[in-house]
Design a protein around this motif. Sequence first.
Motif, PDB file in Angstrom:
ATOM      1  N   GLU A 204       0.811  -1.190  -0.007  1.00  0.00           N
ATOM      2  CA  GLU A 204       0.162   0.049   0.047  1.00  0.00           C
ATOM      3  C   GLU A 204       0.841   1.155  -0.104  1.00  0.00           C
ATOM      4  O   GLU A 204       0.306   2.306   0.568  1.00  0.00           O
ATOM      5  N   GLU A 205       2.044   1.215  -0.363  1.00  0.00           N
ATOM      6  CA  GLU A 205       2.965   2.364  -0.879  1.00  0.00           C
ATOM      7  C   GLU A 205       2.233   3.670  -1.461  1.00  0.00           C
ATOM      8  O   GLU A 205       1.284   3.331  -2.328  1.00  0.00           O
ATOM      9  N   ASP A 206       2.284   4.567  -0.945  1.00  0.00           N
ATOM     10  CA  ASP A 206       1.621   5.985  -1.483  1.00  0.00           C
ATOM     11  C   ASP A 206       2.249   6.182  -2.757  1.00  0.00           C
ATOM     12  O   ASP A 206       3.498   6.158  -2.880  1.00  0.00           O
ATOM     13  N   PHE A 207       1.531   6.956  -3.656  1.00  0.00           N
ATOM     14  CA  PHE A 207       1.659   7.246  -5.030  1.00  0.00           C
ATOM     15  C   PHE A 207       2.920   8.432  -4.838  1.00  0.00           C
ATOM     16  O   PHE A 207       3.389   8.795  -5.546  1.00  0.00           O
ATOM     17  N   LEU A 208       2.872   9.100  -3.759  1.00  0.00           N
ATOM     18  CA  LEU A 208       3.585  10.345  -3.562  1.00  0.00           C
ATOM     19  C   LEU A 208       5.030   9.882  -3.354  1.00  0.00           C
ATOM     20  O   LEU A 208       6.089  10.641  -3.456  1.00  0.00           O
ATOM     21  N   THR A 209       5.376   8.426  -3.279  1.00  0.00           N
ATOM     22  CA  THR A 209       6.556   8.183  -3.181  1.00  0.00           C
ATOM     23  C   THR A 209       7.257   7.679  -4.474  1.00  0.00           C
ATOM     24  O   THR A 209       8.539   7.224  -4.531  1.00  0.00           O
ATOM     25  N   LEU A 210       6.589   7.879  -5.456  1.00  0.00           N
ATOM     26  CA  LEU A 210       7.068   7.899  -6.905  1.00  0.00           C
ATOM     27  C   LEU A 210       8.356   8.250  -7.155  1.00  0.00           C
ATOM     28  O   LEU A 210       8.815   9.528  -6.968  1.00  0.00           O
ATOM     29  N   SER A 211       9.499   7.544  -7.410  1.00  0.00           N
ATOM     30  CA  SER A 211      10.657   7.886  -7.698  1.00  0.00           C
ATOM     31  C   SER A 211      11.252   6.570  -8.902  1.00  0.00           C
ATOM     32  O   SER A 211      11.127   5.343  -8.747  1.00  0.00           O
ATOM     33  N   PHE A 212      11.870   7.131  -9.712  1.00  0.00           N
ATOM     34  CA  PHE A 212      12.414   6.589 -10.990  1.00  0.00           C
ATOM     35  C   PHE A 212      14.043   6.238 -10.432  1.00  0.00           C
ATOM     36  O   PHE A 212      14.435   6.815  -9.598  1.00  0.00           O
ATOM     37  N   ASP A 213      14.684   5.044 -10.962  1.00  0.00           N
ATOM     38  CA  ASP A 213      16.010   5.055 -10.737  1.00  0.00           C
ATOM     39  C   ASP A 213      16.931   5.598 -11.655  1.00  0.00           C
ATOM     40  O   ASP A 213      16.466   6.295 -12.540  1.00  0.00           O
ATOM     41  N   LYS A 214      18.249   5.454 -11.321  1.00  0.00           N
ATOM     42  CA  LYS A 214      19.084   6.229 -12.199  1.00  0.00           C
ATOM     43  C   LYS A 214      19.221   6.062 -13.695  1.00  0.00           C
ATOM     44  O   LYS A 214      19.588   6.811 -14.297  1.00  0.00           O
ATOM     45  N   THR A 215      18.758   4.858 -14.249  1.00  0.00           N
ATOM     46  CA  THR A 215      18.599   4.459 -15.520  1.00  0.00           C
ATOM     47  C   THR A 215      18.110   5.575 -16.152  1.00  0.00           C
ATOM     48  O   THR A 215      18.182   5.993 -17.163  1.00  0.00           O
ATOM     49  N   LEU A 216      16.758   6.114 -15.845  1.00  0.00           N
ATOM     50  CA  LEU A 216      15.991   6.976 -16.520  1.00  0.00           C
ATOM     51  C   LEU A 216      16.831   8.392 -16.403  1.00  0.00           C
ATOM     52  O   LEU A 216      16.815   9.131 -17.483  1.00  0.00           O
ATOM     53  N   ALA A 217      17.474   8.694 -15.427  1.00  0.00           N
ATOM     54  CA  ALA A 217      18.445  10.035 -15.406  1.00  0.00           C
ATOM     55  C   ALA A 217      19.493   9.956 -16.538  1.00  0.00           C
ATOM     56  O   ALA A 217      19.795  10.966 -17.222  1.00  0.00           O
ATOM     57  N   TYR A 218      20.207   8.834 -16.550  1.00  0.00           N
ATOM     58  CA  TYR A 218      21.303   8.562 -17.502  1.00  0.00           C
ATOM     59  C   TYR A 218      20.521   8.379 -18.909  1.00  0.00           C
ATOM     60  O   TYR A 218      21.190   9.030 -19.979  1.00  0.00           O
ATOM     61  N   LEU A 219      19.614   7.859 -19.174  1.00  0.00           N
ATOM     62  CA  LEU A 219      18.858   7.982 -20.439  1.00  0.00           C
ATOM     63  C   LEU A 219      18.497   9.538 -20.986  1.00  0.00           C
ATOM     64  O   LEU A 219      18.899   9.634 -22.119  1.00  0.00           O
ATOM     65  N   PHE A 220      17.982  10.228 -20.139  1.00  0.00           N
ATOM     66  CA  PHE A 220      17.669  11.520 -20.339  1.00  0.00           C
ATOM     67  C   PHE A 220      18.723  12.421 -20.810  1.00  0.00           C
ATOM     68  O   PHE A 220      18.782  13.180 -21.837  1.00  0.00           O
ATOM     69  N   SER A 221      19.920  12.158 -19.829  1.00  0.00           N
ATOM     70  CA  SER A 221      21.214  12.983 -20.382  1.00  0.00           C
ATOM     71  C   SER A 221      21.701  12.343 -21.701  1.00  0.00           C
ATOM     72  O   SER A 221      22.042  13.001 -22.673  1.00  0.00           O
ATOM     73  N   VAL A 222      21.689  11.084 -21.955  1.00  0.00           N
ATOM     74  CA  VAL A 222      22.273  10.499 -23.418  1.00  0.00           C
ATOM     75  C   VAL A 222      21.124  11.159 -24.443  1.00  0.00           C
ATOM     76  O   VAL A 222      21.819  11.571 -25.637  1.00  0.00           O
ATOM     77  N   LEU A 223      19.993  10.995 -24.329  1.00  0.00           N
ATOM     78  CA  LEU A 223      19.150  11.747 -25.307  1.00  0.00           C
ATOM     79  C   LEU A 223      19.246  13.174 -25.562  1.00  0.00           C
ATOM     80  O   LEU A 223      19.257  13.770 -26.716  1.00  0.00           O
ATOM     81  N   ILE A 224      19.440  13.898 -24.580  1.00  0.00           N
ATOM     82  CA  ILE A 224      19.808  15.311 -24.516  1.00  0.00           C
ATOM     83  C   ILE A 224      21.123  15.577 -25.500  1.00  0.00           C
ATOM     84  O   ILE A 224      21.238  16.508 -26.464  1.00  0.00           O
ATOM     85  N   LEU A 225      22.255  14.627 -25.139  1.00  0.00           N
ATOM     86  CA  LEU A 225      23.561  14.643 -25.961  1.00  0.00           C
ATOM     87  C   LEU A 225      23.196  14.380 -27.231  1.00  0.00           C
ATOM     88  O   LEU A 225      23.776  14.907 -28.293  1.00  0.00           O
ATOM     89  N   LEU A 226      22.421  13.100 -27.667  1.00  0.00           N
ATOM     90  CA  LEU A 226      22.029  12.826 -29.120  1.00  0.00           C
ATOM     91  C   LEU A 226      21.456  13.769 -30.049  1.00  0.00           C
ATOM     92  O   LEU A 226      21.759  13.784 -31.146  1.00  0.00           O
ATOM     93  N   MET A 227      20.636  14.602 -29.220  1.00  0.00           N
ATOM     94  CA  MET A 227      19.929  15.642 -29.966  1.00  0.00           C
ATOM     95  C   MET A 227      21.054  16.563 -30.949  1.00  0.00           C
ATOM     96  O   MET A 227      20.558  17.165 -31.760  1.00  0.00           O
ATOM     97  N   SER A 228      22.120  16.697 -30.267  1.00  0.00           N
ATOM     98  CA  SER A 228      22.988  17.314 -31.081  1.00  0.00           C
ATOM     99  C   SER A 228      23.956  16.846 -32.013  1.00  0.00           C
ATOM    100  O   SER A 228      24.773  17.230 -32.641  1.00  0.00           O
ATOM    101  N   ILE A 229      23.845  15.539 -32.091  1.00  0.00           N
ATOM    102  CA  ILE A 229      24.431  14.668 -33.007  1.00  0.00           C
ATOM    103  C   ILE A 229      23.776  14.131 -34.172  1.00  0.00           C
ATOM    104  O   ILE A 229      24.130  14.043 -35.377  1.00  0.00           O
ATOM    105  N   VAL A 230      22.391  13.316 -33.981  1.00  0.00           N
ATOM    106  CA  VAL A 230      21.687  12.754 -35.109  1.00  0.00           C
ATOM    107  C   VAL A 230      20.740  13.752 -35.742  1.00  0.00           C
ATOM    108  O   VAL A 230      20.839  14.760 -35.401  1.00  0.00           O
TER     109      VAL A 230
END
Length: 330
Positions: free
Chosen positions: A226-252
């Motif tokens: 019964e964990e509250d929905f306000l505990t929502l948190s993603f792991d570091k994979t999402l942060a790394y993915l976001f960073s890689v996507l921002i970098l790729l936007m200047s390449i592809v």
Amino acid sequence: MDNQPPTPQAMPPLVSFILTRRLSCAAVMTIMLLGMWFPVVIPGLHPVITLLVMTMGMALHLMTPALVALITFGGGLRFALHVAAIASIAVTALSGFSLSAGLVTMLLYGLLPALSATVLMQLQGVRRSAQYVAIGTGIAVVLGLLLAAGTQDAGLRDWVNLLLEPLFADMASIPAEQMQAMQLFRESMVAVLPGLLALSLWMTWWGNVGLARRLAKKYGFYRGDEEDFLTLSFDKTLAYLFSVLILLMSIVTGDLLYLVANAAIVTGGLLAAQGVAVAHSWLKAKGLTFSIGLMYLMLLIWSAMIVPFVIVGLMDIWFDFRRRFPAAGG
């Protein structure tokens, strides 16, 4: 005594009867899925009534994942998949034996919310459930775009531009100044539409699962974490993915850039959702309930407000701000 959970209510006998049998559940699911076609089935209605029926039908359609999640909480994953399979066969038949309609029903409206609801009942279910829905809706949008563009023999961006063509069909009759503004608006819509669609699907599907859990707890058949929905948190994979996507936007370039940019919109939106959960928890802990409503209002009317929440969500992945204050419900 004040912290005691509310006493579960008795579900109406007819509802209980329907939700415990595969065929009746599948019939309800099929009706909800086809709700937006009610005005076609009932011709000759007054335009106002037609609009009202269409709105109600669309609402029913978008509530289908909640029904599937509710069935999963009550009957388990296998039972829910049986219901989804029967509904998929019915939709296939009613759509003129369109296999694509049946497949979308089974995977997007059946399997995805059922898996999300199953995971939600387990430890760290809020995080994993949100991730499942994000991956599923993201794949659905990408595949839908690729298949649709392939049938038109067009690039992804060109196909999205053609999709929006009817909305801007009367631009020739407006003044030149307004035409230029409308053209810029159209270009911006084309640029972000896939990402916004994926985010909207994620919020709708995951919100449906949350609503289903609330109803299941109300009627006493939710068994799980019964964990509250306000505990929502993603792991570091999402942060790394976001960073890689921002970098790729200047390449592809080309269609790949279009996909990468919209993937960045989706991952940024997920990080913003985590940032909103952090802010909501902090304001709730401080008793600033009015500020919570103001925060959501500002997010609704001012799109630039999402940027600070992306930053907060990104930082929260490493610093876990909610350890310092209770993640109050609300």
